[in-house]
Design a protein around this motif. Structure first.
Motif, short mmCIF file in Angstrom:
data_model
loop_
_atom_site.label_atom_id
_atom_site.label_comp_id
_atom_site.label_asym_id
_atom_site.label_seq_id
_atom_site.Cartn_x
_atom_site.Cartn_y
_atom_site.Cartn_z
N LEU A 69 -0.80 -7.71 2.91
CA LEU A 69 -0.65 -6.27 2.80
C LEU A 69 0.70 -5.87 3.37
CD1 LEU A 69 -4.13 -4.97 4.04
CD2 LEU A 69 -3.44 -5.61 1.73
N VAL A 70 1.38 -4.96 2.69
CA VAL A 70 2.62 -4.38 3.20
C VAL A 70 2.36 -2.90 3.39
CG1 VAL A 70 5.08 -4.03 2.81
CG2 VAL A 70 3.96 -6.09 1.89
N ALA A 71 2.51 -2.43 4.62
CA ALA A 71 2.18 -1.05 4.96
C ALA A 71 3.27 -0.47 5.85
CB ALA A 71 0.82 -1.00 5.68
N PRO A 72 3.31 0.86 6.00
CA PRO A 72 4.33 1.44 6.87
C PRO A 72 4.08 1.14 8.35
CG PRO A 72 2.86 3.14 6.02
CD PRO A 72 2.55 1.89 5.27
N HIS A 73 2.86 0.77 8.70
CA HIS A 73 2.50 0.40 10.07
C HIS A 73 1.21 -0.40 9.98
CE1 HIS A 73 -0.29 3.70 9.51
NE2 HIS A 73 0.74 4.50 9.26
N GLU B 149 -3.60 -11.38 10.71
CA GLU B 149 -2.37 -11.77 11.39
C GLU B 149 -1.21 -10.87 10.96
OE1 GLU B 149 0.64 -15.64 11.85
OE2 GLU B 149 -1.01 -15.65 10.40
N ILE B 150 -0.53 -10.30 11.94
CA ILE B 150 0.69 -9.54 11.66
C ILE B 150 1.85 -10.53 11.62
CG2 ILE B 150 2.26 -7.76 12.50
CD1 ILE B 150 -0.12 -6.47 13.89
N VAL B 151 2.49 -10.66 10.46
CA VAL B 151 3.56 -11.64 10.29
C VAL B 151 4.94 -10.99 10.34
CG1 VAL B 151 2.13 -13.26 9.00
CG2 VAL B 151 3.38 -11.49 7.77
N GLU B 152 5.00 -9.68 10.24
CA GLU B 152 6.28 -8.98 10.34
C GLU B 152 6.00 -7.53 10.71
OE1 GLU B 152 10.02 -7.52 7.51
OE2 GLU B 152 8.56 -8.98 6.74
N GLN B 153 6.77 -7.00 11.65
CA GLN B 153 6.59 -5.60 12.02
C GLN B 153 7.92 -5.02 12.45
OE1 GLN B 153 3.52 -4.88 14.94
NE2 GLN B 153 3.16 -2.83 14.17
N GLU B 154 8.31 -3.95 11.80
CA GLU B 154 9.53 -3.22 12.11
C GLU B 154 9.30 -1.77 11.72
OE1 GLU B 154 12.15 -3.92 8.09
OE2 GLU B 154 12.12 -5.55 9.56
N VAL C 160 0.82 -1.21 0.00
CA VAL C 160 0.00 0.00 0.00
C VAL C 160 0.85 1.26 0.00
CG1 VAL C 160 -1.88 -1.19 1.16
CG2 VAL C 160 -0.22 0.08 2.52
N ARG C 161 2.13 1.12 0.28
CA ARG C 161 3.01 2.29 0.26
C ARG C 161 3.18 2.82 -1.16
NH1 ARG C 161 7.99 -0.59 3.14
NH2 ARG C 161 7.41 -2.03 1.46
N GLU C 162 2.89 1.96 -2.16
CA GLU C 162 3.04 2.34 -3.56
C GLU C 162 1.70 2.70 -4.21
OE1 GLU C 162 6.04 2.63 -4.76
OE2 GLU C 162 6.90 1.88 -2.87
N GLY D 14 8.65 1.33 9.89
CA GLY D 14 8.42 1.65 8.49
C GLY D 14 7.90 0.50 7.66
N ARG D 15 7.69 -0.68 8.25
CA ARG D 15 7.23 -1.83 7.47
C ARG D 15 6.42 -2.77 8.36
NH1 ARG D 15 8.47 -5.03 2.90
NH2 ARG D 15 8.42 -7.28 3.27
#
Length: 359
Positions: free
Chosen positions: A196-200, A220-225, A169-171, A227-228
């Motif tokens: 979905l890939v989002a900044p948060h 489900e949140i599978v990755e969080q850091e 979604v950042r794009e 900005g991503r």
């Protein structure tokens, strides 16, 4: 006389060989009637690349199971670009077919997509799943026919295992994010996962999903850091108590409680229209409705896939109420309520209703 090809008893990995053998022996103008358990469009596009011959085909019914289509072998493929017209495919199958076709392209190959509306959500999906190797150019737009030239400029290095669809979604322009995601989610089969890939974490979107789909999805949140954030949304089907499915919310007489609030202003019988023209005509009729009015759709089969498309694309004012379910005659009241529900206004995304809210 058309040659019949029945693929239903064959494994899917044998479809291509059977079809290629039949078409290679055919002469220009030869016709085929094909029946298959799965979509064969990717094989038909690949044949045109391999043998530089045009194939023209049309499905008898966009909702039919198994798939039944009529195909004619035409002339030589002059510009090296096959054309696929998906207007006679039901919406739930279009993205899957087109993603498979793009996956099968070799670097430098391109095809022409013909659709009955702007396929911009597909552009965002392809870019999210494959990166900047997607070349996309509109050849024509509007009047029920969008033509887009799609090229794969190099091989894809993106891993899409485990997900049917991905959107970064950042794009995606802010005003297009929520409509794009709801549009695609409405077409996912039960059990499929969208990433979905989002900044948060997109919490406003999650609240929208809960309002629209109740307990019929997993988040489900599978990755969080910083900005991503990667989120997996899995469609579980109409299993939760909070699910809103107008197709099942009927009273004994076939109506729902919303019937009384809608004034029926027209009846639209699409049974004599070609399948490729039906959805456009229905959406045009819906767009012309005023709040508090509706029309009765008459169709020769259950138009439930259309309901899912409306649910994904229309606002909270959309209503769908079955009136009759009989072989050859299905009647559905399709309408708009006056108020448009709570929250964002009809046709407005949460981003537009609250510009300062995070995604």
């Amino acid at each position: 006389m058309a040659t019949e090809i029945d693929l239903r008893e064959r494994p899917a990995d044998e479809y291509r060989t059977r079809l290629f053998d039949a078409f290679t022996e055919a002469e220009r103008g030869d016709a085929f009637e094909i029946v298959a358990a799965e979509d064969v469009d990717p094989h038909l596009v690949r044949y045109q690349f391999e043998y530089e011959r045009v194939l023209e085909w049309e499905y008898d019914d966009p909702d039919a199971e198994p798939r039944e289509l009529r195909l004619t072998v035409a002339g030589p493929l002059e510009d090296g670009r096959p054309t696929i017209d998906v207007r006679d495919l039901k919406p739930q199958r279009r993205h899957g077919v087109l993603l498979e076709i793009f996956d099968s392209l070799r670097a430098g190959e391109e095809f022409v997509l013909v659709n009955d509306h702007d396929p911009k959500p597909l552009y965002h999906e392809l870019r999210s799943m494959h990166g900047d190797i997607v070349e996309w150019e509109y050849a024509s737009e509007g009047d029920g026919e969008w033509r887009v030239e799609i090229e794969k400029t190099s091989e894809s290095a993106v891993d899409n295992d485990g997900v049917v669809s991905r959107y970064d979604v950042r794009e995606i322009p802010k005003q297009e994010r929520h409509p794009t995601i709801h549009h695609r989610y409405g077409m996912l089969p039960d059990g499929a996962t969208m990433e979905l890939v989002a900044p948060h974490e997109p919490r406003p979107l999650r609240r929208e999903f809960q309002q629209r789909y109740g307990d019929t999805f997993d988040w489900e949140i599978v990755e969080q850091e910083p900005g991503r954030c990667r989120v997996h949304i899995t469609k579980r089907g109409d299993t939760g108590e909070g699910a809103s499915d107008a197709g099942d919310a009927e009273t004994e007489d076939g109506a729902t409680a919303d019937d009384a609030s809608l004034e029926v202003v027209d009846e639209l019988d699409v049974r004599e229209l070609p399948p490729a023209q039906r959805h456009e005509r229905i959406f045009d009729a819906y767009a012309e409705l005023d709040g508090g009015t509706g029309f009765v759709l008459v169709n020769d089969h259950d138009p439930k896939p259309l309901y899912h498309q409306f649910e994904a694309e229309a606002g909270p004012e959309f209503r769908w109420e079955y009136r009759r379910k009989e072989p050859g005659e299905f009647r559905v009241l399709i309408g708009k309520t006056d108020g448009g529900g709570t929250g964002a206004n009809a046709g407005e995304t949460q981003d537009e209703a609250a510009p300062d809210a995070p995604f």
